[in-house]
Design an enzyme around this catalytic site. Structure first.
Site, PDB file in Angstrom:
ATOM      1  N   ARG A 235      35.933  34.986 -19.505  1.00  0.00           N
ATOM      2  CA  ARG A 235      35.284  33.702 -20.115  1.00  0.00           C
ATOM      3  C   ARG A 235      34.127  33.484 -19.750  1.00  0.00           C
ATOM      4  O   ARG A 235      33.017  32.809 -20.400  1.00  0.00           O
ATOM      5  CB  ARG A 235      36.378  32.575 -20.035  1.00  0.00           C
ATOM      6  CG  ARG A 235      36.582  31.903 -18.718  1.00  0.00           C
ATOM      7  CD  ARG A 235      37.791  30.895 -18.718  1.00  0.00           C
ATOM      8  NE  ARG A 235      38.917  31.378 -18.898  1.00  0.00           N
ATOM      9  CZ  ARG A 235      39.564  32.182 -18.107  1.00  0.00           C
ATOM     10  NH1 ARG A 235      38.903  32.578 -16.696  1.00  0.00           N
ATOM     11  NH2 ARG A 235      40.863  32.604 -17.799  1.00  0.00           N
ATOM     12  N   TYR A 302      29.478  37.740   2.662  1.00  0.00           N
ATOM     13  CA  TYR A 302      29.821  37.361   3.981  1.00  0.00           C
ATOM     14  C   TYR A 302      30.882  35.998   3.939  1.00  0.00           C
ATOM     15  O   TYR A 302      30.831  35.306   2.838  1.00  0.00           O
ATOM     16  CB  TYR A 302      28.794  37.150   4.850  1.00  0.00           C
ATOM     17  CG  TYR A 302      27.846  35.889   4.253  1.00  0.00           C
ATOM     18  CD1 TYR A 302      26.982  36.154   3.598  1.00  0.00           C
ATOM     19  CD2 TYR A 302      27.965  34.385   4.980  1.00  0.00           C
ATOM     20  CE1 TYR A 302      26.070  35.019   3.187  1.00  0.00           C
ATOM     21  CE2 TYR A 302      27.142  33.472   4.256  1.00  0.00           C
ATOM     22  CZ  TYR A 302      26.419  33.768   3.486  1.00  0.00           C
ATOM     23  OH  TYR A 302      25.424  32.836   2.882  1.00  0.00           O
ATOM     24  N   GLU A 457      42.350  32.607  -5.834  1.00  0.00           N
ATOM     25  CA  GLU A 457      42.035  33.634  -6.787  1.00  0.00           C
ATOM     26  C   GLU A 457      41.474  33.259  -8.029  1.00  0.00           C
ATOM     27  O   GLU A 457      40.714  33.613  -8.601  1.00  0.00           O
ATOM     28  CB  GLU A 457      43.319  34.337  -7.112  1.00  0.00           C
ATOM     29  CG  GLU A 457      43.072  35.814  -7.655  1.00  0.00           C
ATOM     30  CD  GLU A 457      43.256  35.513  -9.433  1.00  0.00           C
ATOM     31  OE1 GLU A 457      43.075  36.650  -9.906  1.00  0.00           O
ATOM     32  OE2 GLU A 457      43.511  34.731  -9.693  1.00  0.00           O
ATOM     33  N   GLU A 469      35.468  40.095   3.308  1.00  0.00           N
ATOM     34  CA  GLU A 469      34.228  40.069   3.905  1.00  0.00           C
ATOM     35  C   GLU A 469      34.364  39.897   5.293  1.00  0.00           C
ATOM     36  O   GLU A 469      33.460  40.225   5.968  1.00  0.00           O
ATOM     37  CB  GLU A 469      33.404  39.025   3.214  1.00  0.00           C
ATOM     38  CG  GLU A 469      32.974  39.438   1.661  1.00  0.00           C
ATOM     39  CD  GLU A 469      32.403  38.370   0.886  1.00  0.00           C
ATOM     40  OE1 GLU A 469      31.947  38.393  -0.342  1.00  0.00           O
ATOM     41  OE2 GLU A 469      32.418  37.238   1.395  1.00  0.00           O
ATOM     42  N   GLY A 557      52.212  45.069 -12.762  1.00  0.00           N
ATOM     43  CA  GLY A 557      53.096  43.811 -13.276  1.00  0.00           C
ATOM     44  C   GLY A 557      53.839  44.324 -14.711  1.00  0.00           C
ATOM     45  O   GLY A 557      53.405  45.136 -15.230  1.00  0.00           O
ATOM     46  N   SER A 642      32.111  56.541 -40.402  1.00  0.00           N
ATOM     47  CA  SER A 642      33.321  56.550 -39.815  1.00  0.00           C
ATOM     48  C   SER A 642      33.623  55.906 -38.508  1.00  0.00           C
ATOM     49  O   SER A 642      34.768  55.199 -38.376  1.00  0.00           O
ATOM     50  CB  SER A 642      33.572  58.286 -39.449  1.00  0.00           C
ATOM     51  OG  SER A 642      32.847  58.512 -38.495  1.00  0.00           O
ATOM     52  N   HIS A 762      30.732  50.249  -5.257  1.00  0.00           N
ATOM     53  CA  HIS A 762      31.501  51.286  -5.396  1.00  0.00           C
ATOM     54  C   HIS A 762      30.613  52.197  -6.671  1.00  0.00           C
ATOM     55  O   HIS A 762      30.393  51.535  -7.668  1.00  0.00           O
ATOM     56  CB  HIS A 762      32.979  51.281  -5.971  1.00  0.00           C
ATOM     57  CG  HIS A 762      33.960  52.283  -5.747  1.00  0.00           C
ATOM     58  ND1 HIS A 762      33.773  53.550  -6.555  1.00  0.00           N
ATOM     59  CD2 HIS A 762      34.851  52.438  -5.022  1.00  0.00           C
ATOM     60  CE1 HIS A 762      34.583  54.292  -6.248  1.00  0.00           C
ATOM     61  NE2 HIS A 762      35.444  53.650  -5.227  1.00  0.00           N
TER      62      HIS A 762
HETATM   63 ZN   LIG Z   1      46.393  35.379 -11.430  1.00  0.00          ZN
END
Ligand SMILES: [Zn+2]
Ligand SMILES: *[C@@H]1O[C@H](CO)[C@@H](O)[C@H](O)[C@H]1NC(C)=O
Ligand SMILES: *[C@@H]1O[C@H](CO)[C@@H](O)[C@H](O)[C@H]1NC(C)=O
Ligand SMILES: *[C@@H]1O[C@H](CO)[C@@H](O)[C@H](O)[C@H]1NC(C)=O
Ligand SMILES: *[C@@H]1O[C@H](CO)[C@@H](O)[C@H](O)[C@H]1NC(C)=O
Ligand SMILES: *[C@@H]1O[C@H](CO)[C@@H](O)[C@H](O)[C@H]1NC(C)=O
Ligand SMILES: *[C@@H]1O[C@H](CO)[C@@H](O)[C@H](O)[C@H]1NC(C)=O
Length: 811
Positions: A235, A302, A457, A469, A557, A642, A762
């Site tokens: 969002r 950090y 989170e 960190e 999950g 297509s 990464h």
């Molecule tokens: Zn969650």
């Protein structure tokens, strides 16, 4: 993914007993051997002794003893039994009831952290609370109203409120969570305070391409308020793009058109009377610019220690206000758009997805509404720097520098959170209780296991990110794998994402756990799983491990599949009552997930050889290079009818990946044809180098797996005590293989990070720049192709190639 997996338990049971050695001799050997070895070899020795248990009853690959001296009290087989037998639905239900009985938004519920720590210690696992001082917002006030300017008889005019949005979720008698006096208001994490008024524009899902379509169609966006449907992309990125295009505010709503067949329109009753979406439900959530950097926005890279320097947040979070609303509150606004501007179905086919045209009198006009029909959006947030609390539990293993981490966040947007995240918390507690039981029976783990109950989170993966960190040097040195469980149960369909090194572990663990669905007797979780393992994107706590620290990760999950009861994501109705009645009656999938999670953890932590498959990684990389080539081909080819027709049939992931791309679709094929497509052709040739580099990696990768399998076989063989040099050598070889596995993922880190988002290190995995949740592979390449920046694309080939070569060398 590997198809060559063996159900764990079957494999373990075929182990044959072997002859026993006299304990006195063994002890003498221990003393001599241990005393005479160089310290430098200590770990190898410990490991070798550990694996090479002389006890006859065990297969040495699954049994060990403290440095070779006596029988391992709980071997791997027994450990798995304990992890399968201990979890119960009744306990899971109890933990779920506790976590969902009061608000626990980030930084506001220390007592839940303390309770979690105490529970873990009760289970026999030492735990601590680790806190950080982070920048967060809490809601103060809000308003959303539809205003119309009405002409009076005397020719003056005045603004009249034609709809005042309730911005609250209904109290439902059957669901006590919905009436808690201290329930949390509807708001967006990291949204800006503001008071704005403007005409409204319907922006579909608010993807990058949705906005591009609006720009192309000359729809005025500047100074307007966007109304966007939730779905598909993170969002915060919807708000980010609206802000970049000069819009002054964003309203996000959930459209039941996205609920498939489980809607009122299609005859289903709404919650609590049926499985359809409760019309007053609101999806709260963060509007941080997640794909640019997670974590505390004032301390990128950090840890947020109390004295840490703080950075400005302008590029990390929105500067325009946004507000989440229910479908009920959205209806009058959508209706006010009727007849104004083009209609969604005048636009391309991407605008009619899940639309349900005419639903409840909405025509899905784009707008903008005329100047005399506007909304007033007022949002007041209190920003503070405040502590949050991770709970960290540890089981010390014999090998100190090989660490497995399992994590789940504890904080929720609402008092409930029975699905997100506390189904995961209940599952974690059951798994930890099971490991505690194993310890009680005398189990000594090979590798160290760390459990994390993360806070914050929801605002932006804060607790886990700050922790990673802070402990980066140690994690870099010691962390073998990270296993994440967020919403562990909100339905019956297993959903997984993983780094390719770990794919096969998901197969193995799920094949050893019976499914709660015994329609066909004996079927396992594996039997009912679609066998899809997604690439790592973002949207949960594995992000800092996988994308920043280069630790191979799993996310797992049970989700709700098509046709299942609608899950009220980040709403008051993600409650204990909903879970009990619709999500997981009897909490049977909670128990099952605790078993799966336990076996995954055990397989990583307690087998002498780290359960990785390097060849799977090489195969996956080859696939990813192919994906990039396909993308390039699509960019070079003229758009074909297509692909456009097929768009209504493509799955969600493909749809949003396409719509989250920044490619300039108004330039039908590559712009100023000759020059740039020439460099595009050159780039195509360059890209082939990556196939070669992957092929070069595939060889040592396959060799490493082969070596690992040989060692596993050797470990099963009996080596008499007097051949201790052979034992040492074997221990040393196991150590060598494990070290190579441990560092393989790390080889793909690039210190400078991705273009414009240096936190992401990464080169293979990152969240899509404009999708946020979904994983992009080789983001550097993909973004360069989208931008038609062939010079930069070549640069990324160099970077990736050097990582591949480096990885091959290290193997
Ligand atoms: Zn969650
Ligand atoms: C913290 O959570 C517990 C358990 O869910 C709840 O009983 C309590 O009211 C919450 N405390 C606060 C301050 O919200
Ligand atoms: C684990 O080992 C470390 C380092 O040796 C030690 O500091 C810590 O107290 C141990 N923890 C437990 C739970 O035994
Ligand atoms: C928002 O601004 C308008 C004027 O633009 C003003 O009338 C209204 O009182 C303001 N709302 C709040 C809550 O401050
Ligand atoms: C948008 O405006 C430009 C310039 O004003 C015009 O050339 C173009 O045809 C318009 N496009 C549409 C779809 O109306
Ligand atoms: C239960 O298992 C049967 C047989 O495999 C399958 O057809 C059915 O869809 C499953 N139901 C659920 C809810 O998973
Ligand atoms: C897309 O390409 C067209 C034509 O080259 C250009 O006018 C337009 O500005 C581009 N749009 C974006 C968003 O880059």
């Amino acid at each position: 993914m590997s198809s060559e997996y063996t159900p764990l338990l079957t494999k373990v049971r075929v182990a044959q007993p072997r002859p026993r050695y006299p304990h006195a001799v063994l002890r003498r050997f221990c003393t001599v051997a241990l005393a005479s070895v160089l310290i430098w070899f200590f770990i190898a020795v410990a490991a070798s002794m550990t694996f090479l248990d002389d006890d006859p009853h065990d297969d040495p690959s699954d049994g060990w003893s403290w440095p070779g001296c006596g029988k391992r009290k709980v071997d791997y087989d027994q450990l798995q039994r304990i992890l399968l037998d201990t979890p119960t639905s009744k306990h899971a239900e109890e933990w779920s009831r506790y976590y969902t009985s009061g608000p626990h938004i980030a930084g506001k519920n220390y007592s839940q952290a303390l309770w979690t720590k105490n529970k873990w210690e009760e289970f026999g696992i030492k735990a601590d609370i680790v806190s950080y001082d982070v920048y967060l917002n809490y809601p103060v006030d809000h308003r959303l109203a539809l205003l119309e300017k009405k002409k009076h008889d005397d020719d003056t005019s005045a603004w009249k409120v034609s709809y005042e949005a309730s911005l609250t979720e209904d109290v439902i008698e059957d669901d006590p969570t919905s009436s808690l006096p201290d329930r949390i208001p509807t708001f967006h994490g990291y949204s800006a305070s503001g008071n704005v008024t403007g005409s409204v524009v319907y922006v579909n899902y608010g993807t990058y391409q949705d906005f591009a379509d609006l720009v192309k169609a000359n729809v005025t966006l500047k100074d307007k308020v966007a109304i966007a449907r939730y779905g598909g992309i993170f969002r915060g990125l919807k708000v980010k793009r609206a802000q970049e295009l000069g819009m002054v505010g964003v309203v996000l709503y959930t459209d039941p058109g996205d609920d498939g067949d489980v809607t009122e329109e299609k005859g289903e009753k709404v919650y609590p009377d049926g499985p359809a979406r409760q019309p007053s439900s609101v999806q709260r959530g963060s509007t941080q610019f997640l794909s640019f950097a997670p974590g505390d926005p004032t301390t990128p890279g950090y840890p947020s220690k109390p004295d840490a320097p703080r950075q400005p947040v302008d590029t990390a979070i929105p500067s325009i206000p946004s507000i989440p609303i229910s479908y009920k509150d959205a209806l009058p606004i959508l209706k006010a758009l009727n007849g104004h501007g083009p209609k969604a179905d005048d636009f391309n086919q991407y605008w009619t997805r899940n639309m349900g045209l005419g639903y409840k009198g909405v025509h899905y006009n784009i707008g903008p509404t005329p100047d005399h029909v506007v909304v007033n959006l007022y949002n007041k947030q209190d920003y503070v720097t405040t502590p949050l609390w991770n709970v960290i539990g540890v089981i010390n293993g014999t090998i100190p520098d090989e660490v497995i981490i399992v994590g789940n966040h504890r904080d929720a947007w609402i008092a409930g959170g029975a699905g997100d995240p506390n189904s995961g918390s209940a599952v974690m507690n059951e798994m930890i209780r099971s490991f505690g039981e194993a310890l009680r029976q005398g189990w000594k783990p090979l590798r160290t296991i760390v459990f994390g109950s993360w806070d914050g989170e929801e605002y932006g993966l804060i607790g886990s990110t700050e922790w990673v960190e802070e402990y980066l040097p140690w994690l870099n040195h010691a962390n073998v794998a990270y296993i994440n469980i967020d919403a562990g149960v909100r339905g019956t369909e297993l959903r997984t994402a993983a780094a390719p090194l770990l794919d096969h572990i998901i197969h193995a663990a799920t094949a050893a756990v019976p499914s709660p669905n015994q329609t066909i007797p004996g079927q396992t979780v594996h039997d009912l799983w679609d066998k899809r393992i997604k690439t790592m994107g973002s949207g949960s706590d594995f992000t800092a491990f996988q994308d920043f620290a280069g630790v191979p990760s799993i996310d797992i999950g049970f989700n709700s599949g098509p046709g299942a009861a609608v899950y009220h994501y980040h709403s008051n109705y993600d409650s204990f009552h909903w879970m009990e009645k619709y999500g997981d009656p009897g909490f049977v999938y909670h128990r099952t997930m605790a078993q799966v999670l336990g076996l995954i953890t055990a397989q990583l932590a307690d087998l002498p050889i780290i359960s990785f498959r390097a060849a799977d990684y090489a195969r996956a990389l080859d696939r990813y290079v192919k994906q990039v080539e396909d993308k390039l081909d699509a960019a070079l080819a003229p758009p074909s009818a297509s692909t456009i027709e097929a768009s209504s049939l493509i799955d969600d992931d493909t749809y949003f990946e396409l719509r989250g791309s920044t490619r300039n679709t108004s330039t039908a094929t590559l712009s100023s044809a000759s020059a740039s497509s020439a460099s595009a052709e050159t780039f195509k040739t360059t890209l082939r180098r990556l196939h070669h580099a992957v092929d070069k990696l595939a060889v040592p990768a396959a060799q490493l797996d082969k070596r690992a399998d040989e060692l596993a076989e050797e470990l099963k063989r009996d080596i008499p005590w007097w051949k201790w040099p052979a034992k040492l050598r074997l221990g040393w070889q196991v150590r060598k293989v494990n070290t190579k596995y441990k560092f393989m993922e790390r080889a793909f880190l690039f210190e400078e990070g991705l273009d414009g988002r240096p936190w992401f290190k990464h080169v293979v995995f990152a969240p899509g720049l404009w999708t946020g949740y979904a994983g992009a592979v080789f983001p550097g390449l993909v973004e360069s192709i989208d931008d038609e920046d062939w010079v930069n694309a070549e640069r990324w080939v160099d970077i990736i190639e050097s990582r591949l070569k480096n990885a091959a060398r290290r193997l």
